[in-house]
Design a protein around this motif. Structure first.
Motif, mmCIF file in Angstrom:
data_model
loop_
_atom_site.group_PDB
_atom_site.id
_atom_site.type_symbol
_atom_site.label_atom_id
_atom_site.label_comp_id
_atom_site.label_asym_id
_atom_site.label_seq_id
_atom_site.Cartn_x
_atom_site.Cartn_y
_atom_site.Cartn_z
ATOM 1 N N TYR A 30 22.491 16.234 -5.951
ATOM 2 C CA TYR A 30 21.868 17.430 -6.509
ATOM 3 C C TYR A 30 20.946 18.051 -5.461
ATOM 4 C CZ TYR A 30 23.615 15.027 -10.623
ATOM 5 O OH TYR A 30 24.417 14.385 -11.520
ATOM 6 N N VAL A 31 21.564 18.785 -4.510
ATOM 7 C CA VAL A 31 20.852 19.244 -3.332
ATOM 8 C C VAL A 31 19.710 20.194 -3.650
ATOM 9 C CG1 VAL A 31 22.804 18.893 -1.795
ATOM 10 C CG2 VAL A 31 22.611 21.057 -3.057
ATOM 11 N N LYS A 32 19.739 20.838 -4.786
ATOM 12 C CA LYS A 32 18.650 21.746 -5.131
ATOM 13 C C LYS A 32 17.355 20.979 -5.400
ATOM 14 C CE LYS A 32 19.718 21.782 -10.097
ATOM 15 N NZ LYS A 32 20.003 22.620 -11.278
ATOM 16 N N ASP A 33 17.481 19.681 -5.727
ATOM 17 C CA ASP A 33 16.302 18.855 -6.014
ATOM 18 C C ASP A 33 15.913 17.957 -4.847
ATOM 19 O OD1 ASP A 33 16.073 19.864 -8.596
ATOM 20 O OD2 ASP A 33 17.476 18.391 -9.406
ATOM 21 N N GLY A 34 16.759 17.822 -3.854
ATOM 22 C CA GLY A 34 16.458 16.929 -2.745
ATOM 23 C C GLY A 34 17.712 16.462 -2.053
ATOM 24 N N LYS A 35 17.523 15.723 -0.963
ATOM 25 C CA LYS A 35 18.647 15.211 -0.189
ATOM 26 C C LYS A 35 18.630 13.681 -0.193
ATOM 27 C CE LYS A 35 17.229 17.409 3.372
ATOM 28 N NZ LYS A 35 17.080 17.916 4.760
ATOM 29 N N PRO A 36 19.776 13.052 0.033
ATOM 30 C CA PRO A 36 19.806 11.588 0.113
ATOM 31 C C PRO A 36 18.790 11.070 1.122
ATOM 32 C CG PRO A 36 22.024 12.451 0.068
ATOM 33 C CD PRO A 36 21.123 13.649 0.201
ATOM 34 N N GLY A 37 18.053 10.040 0.714
ATOM 35 C CA GLY A 37 17.080 9.443 1.608
ATOM 36 C C GLY A 37 15.702 10.071 1.549
ATOM 37 N N GLU A 47 0.814 -1.219 0.000
ATOM 38 C CA GLU A 47 0.000 0.000 0.000
ATOM 39 C C GLU A 47 0.845 1.265 0.000
ATOM 40 O OE1 GLU A 47 -2.628 -0.222 3.316
ATOM 41 O OE2 GLU A 47 -3.840 -1.849 2.440
ATOM 42 N N LYS A 48 2.171 1.127 0.146
ATOM 43 C CA LYS A 48 3.006 2.323 0.255
ATOM 44 C C LYS A 48 4.219 2.251 -0.659
ATOM 45 C CE LYS A 48 5.443 5.211 3.647
ATOM 46 N NZ LYS A 48 4.873 6.446 3.066
ATOM 47 N N ASN A 49 4.454 3.316 -1.390
ATOM 48 C CA ASN A 49 5.634 3.475 -2.223
ATOM 49 C C ASN A 49 6.841 3.752 -1.329
ATOM 50 O OD1 ASN A 49 7.618 4.509 -4.023
ATOM 51 N ND2 ASN A 49 6.678 6.554 -3.912
ATOM 52 N N ASP A 50 7.896 2.925 -1.468
ATOM 53 C CA ASP A 50 9.054 3.072 -0.582
ATOM 54 C C ASP A 50 10.273 3.663 -1.289
ATOM 55 O OD1 ASP A 50 9.981 1.045 -2.201
ATOM 56 O OD2 ASP A 50 9.943 -0.511 -0.653
ATOM 57 N N THR A 51 10.069 4.312 -2.431
ATOM 58 C CA THR A 51 11.191 4.862 -3.186
ATOM 59 C C THR A 51 11.783 6.076 -2.500
ATOM 60 O OG1 THR A 51 10.095 4.170 -5.226
ATOM 61 C CG2 THR A 51 11.932 5.699 -5.452
#
Length: 720
Positions: free
Chosen positions: A350-357, A338-342
């Motif tokens: 690419y810190v402007k788009d997100g962080k690791p994890g 029931e849950k996406n774990d990606t």
């Protein structure tokens, strides 16, 4: 009001030349045809009406003419002026001749016009039309995956019908050989193997064959592969995702390049250096599979795994190993949570788009700003908003990818099939369609995508259409293609047979039209023996299963390929044992393959997938199915040695081979030579060839010796 192409042409067949709305034409004849047909000229009826059209043939007192727009007109021959009647009776129809399907004729003419426009722009001309001998061998290899038999070639060459090319295409497109041919192609594209993930993938193989045999639309086949769930032993369609069990990212990369021509492989690890794809976009696409479990991580190994932990001593090493295989086979399944774990990878930079994890929500890639206006994109956005959980994500992705209005799905498969027929794609490589305008003929590749949608992803109908074009029926291009230069298709390219085409042609020479009799059926037996169902596993049930597995392994159909030192000798011994068990009675047994000289004479599609390393198929370039589209058509010294001294050569030059046997039945030396040439090349020998061979016959050359010579010639292994 819209009218279908087929409906318009059926209407046109009932029109007389006098009713055709074409103005008088004063130009001289012959004229330049839009498809390069030399029989294109001005025709005049007894009332003075004129029309520009290609001559397609005469049948039952009617003349068939095809105009610039592809319409085919059937007219009473005596409605033409006497000069044109006399001319028509002296002409030979070019290429297809009289089409069987007027809608198909128009669709093929539009493709020819598109090709001719590309050639004209490049300052090139189309090749002359191929001879009947060249055409019949080519179309059998491309549609049936083998050369025609001597009898099949003669029947076509001696046929005086103006519609014989259209007729043989229709016959082959609906034959078992087409299923075999397409299965071989798709097996290379999808990396189909007998063995993967420590189990057998027989259910996947037979599921895929059945989809092709049933002519199921390509978009529905691919959608089922994307959305299948349950055990591999119970649902063969799960084989595509389970082939890369536990490797979600690798599978997605292959999915996007194989079915959409999206060049995203680099974006799996970093932003693509030469394309617009970013690593975050790749993970956003992967999120559509983020709730799907192919590795059983969420539920563990189950009761079976626990029961085996302390059984090594009781079962013994060999039985314990088989018990583990039983476990692996039953753990190959797909289920959705029931849950996406990606999440973004630990090394994401690419810190402007997100962080690791960081968690990643599903989001579609697009090629242009206008893509999101398409219905398939809007449906995804709506589905994502309405859903209560993530268990539906694979279906949302599959619906988008296989939608008729997806900007790349129809184009990718049509470009692939074009390459299958012509030897090179309109856009190369076929796995990179990010920029269709970079193809050799952008208008043509877009048109073919539209045709695939119009035909509702019917692959047989699409291949039928391509083979009915004048472009396909032209002489092959023999010049070597310049690296990196566009190819404009004055005709198909001269190319070496694939490994499967070469092998299936050898089998045809050995056993004739019985080549399609044997079908390898292993899935049901394997699944019945291996499947544990949902019942609790007891020691009694386990031992029963192990006994059944042992009996199955002793069958030649399920035995593993010999490995290590002496493998070839063991393989030959096993083949001879199979030969001894095969029927040699006059009454045929289609459940067993024919044997000759220690070889299993069955289609490549009905043999081990892939074959053992020293088999003819592997030596001629059959891939190991580890990388998609990795069949090789390159020549090599081992291939030459196999042609000269291998097992296949021994079979084809023996008196048991049908081609040699048929030749020996001919009363004259010329008849024997012609028989073998027809069997191997689908043509009779030239006068010069006959003269040379007569000298050799006088010096003791036997039909089997000549078969060896023809088998080792360059002409045999090439598709002209």
């Amino acid at each position: 009001m819209k009218t279908s192409i087929s409906g318009l042409l059926l209407l046109s067949l009932t029109l007389s030349l006098g009713a055709a709305e074409t103005p008088p034409i004063a130009s001289s004849t012959p004229l330049l045809a839009p498809d390069g047909n030399a029989n294109f000229r001005t025709w005049t009826n007894t009332t003075g009406k004129k029309v520009e059209a290609s001559f397609r043939g005469i049948e039952s007192g009617n003349i068939f003419l095809q105009t610039r727009d592809g319409y085919v007109y059937r007219l009473a021959l005596d409605t033409l002026i006497p000069e044109d009647q006399k001319l028509a009776q002296s002409l030979k129809p070019e290429g297809l001749g009289i089409p069987k399907d007027p809608g198909l004729a128009q669709a093929a003419a539009i493709i020819d016009k598109g090709v001719l426009m590309g050639l004209t722009k490049a300052g090139q001309k189309p090749n002359p039309l191929a001879s009947d001998e060249q055409f019949i061998r080519r179309v059998y290899l491309d549609l049936a995956g083998r050369i025609p038999t001597r009898e099949e070639a003669l029947a076509f060459i001696n046929d005086t019908s103006s519609s014989k090319r259209a007729s043989v295409i229709d016959t082959l497109i609906n034959d078992d050989g087409f299923t075999s041919r397409m299965y071989n192609y798709m097996s290379d594209m999808l990396r189909v193997t007998d063995d993967a993930q420590k189990s057998k993938f027989f259910t996947y193989q037979e599921w895929l064959k059945q989809q092709i045999a049933d002519n199921r639309p390509w978009n529905l086949v691919v959608r089922e592969m994307m959305t299948a769930d349950g055990k591999l032993l119970e649902n063969g369609a799960t084989g595509y995702l389970l082939r890369d069990r536990g490797m979600r990212l690798d599978n997605l990369s292959l999915t996007l390049s194989t079915f959409l021509g999206a060049n995203v492989a680099c974006a799996q690890c970093h932003d693509h250096p030469f394309a617009d794809w970013t690593q975050r976009q790749f993970y956003e696409m992967a999120a559509f599979f983020g709730a799907s479990d192919t590795y059983n991580n969420r539920k563990g190994g189950g009761a079976l795994g626990m029961n085996l932990r302390n059984l090594r001593e009781e079962l013994g090493q060999q039985a314990f190993a088989q018990a583990r295989r039983l476990m692996y086979a039953n753990q190959l399944k797909i289920a959705d949570g029931e849950k996406n774990d990606t999440t973004l990878p630990d090394d994401y930079k690419y810190v402007k788009d997100g962080k690791p994890g960081d968690a990643v929500a599903p989001k579609l890639i697009s090629w242009t700003k206008e893509d999101h206006r398409l219905r398939c994109y809007q449906n995804v956005e709506s589905a994502l908003k309405k859903a209560d959980d993530d268990s539906h994500l694979r279906e949302v992705f599959a619906d988008w990818m296989t939608s008729p209005d997806n900007p790349r799905f129809a184009m990718t498969i049509s470009n692939r099939l074009w390459k299958l027929a012509f030897g090179v794609g309109i856009k190369e490589p076929v796995t990179d369609l990010d920029d269709p305008n970079a193809s050799s003929n952008p208008a043509l590749i877009h048109h073919l995508a539209n045709e695939m949608v119009r035909l509702k992803f019917d692959l047989r109908a699409f291949m039928r259409l391509l083979c009915n074009t004048q472009t396909y029926q032209r002489e092959a291009v023999t010049a070597e293609l310049a690296m990196g230069q566009p190819f404009y298709f004055p005709g198909p390219i001269l190319r070496r047979m694939t490994a499967e085409q070469a092998w299936d042609s050898c089998v045809t020479l050995a056993i004739g039209d019985k080549v399609d009799h044997f079908k390898m059926k292993r899935a049901d037996t394997y699944a019945q023996v291996m499947n544990l169902g949902s019942a609790e596993l007891s020691m009694e049930v386990l031992k029963e299963k192990l006994d059944a597995m042992q009996n199955m392994r002793q069958s030649s159909m399920f035995g593993d390929a010999p490995k290590g030192k002496g493998a070839k000798k063991k393989g030959k011994r096993a083949a001879m044992m199979r030969e001894a068990s095969a029927t040699n009675n006059e009454e045929e047994d289609y459940s067993k393959p024919q044997m000759m000289g220690g070889l299993v004479l069955a289609r490549a599609s009905e043999l081990r997938q892939p074959e053992r390393e020293d088999h003819f198929l592997r030596m001629f370039g059959q891939s190991d199915r580890q990388i998609a589209d990795s069949n090789s058509e390159e020549g090599s010294v081992p291939q030459v040695l196999m042609l000269m001294n291998g097992e296949a050569q021994e079979v084809l030059s023996s008196r048991q081979a049908m081609a040699v046997s048929a030749a020996e039945k001919q009363e004259s030396a010329q008849g024997q030579v012609e028989s073998l040439y027809l069997s191997f090349f689908s043509r009779k020998p030239t006068a010069e060839e006959l003269k040379s061979i007569y000298e050799d016959i006088n010096n003791g050359l036997k039909p089997g010796d000549l078969a060896w010579v023809l088998f080792n010639s360059r002409e045999f292994v090439f598709v002209q």
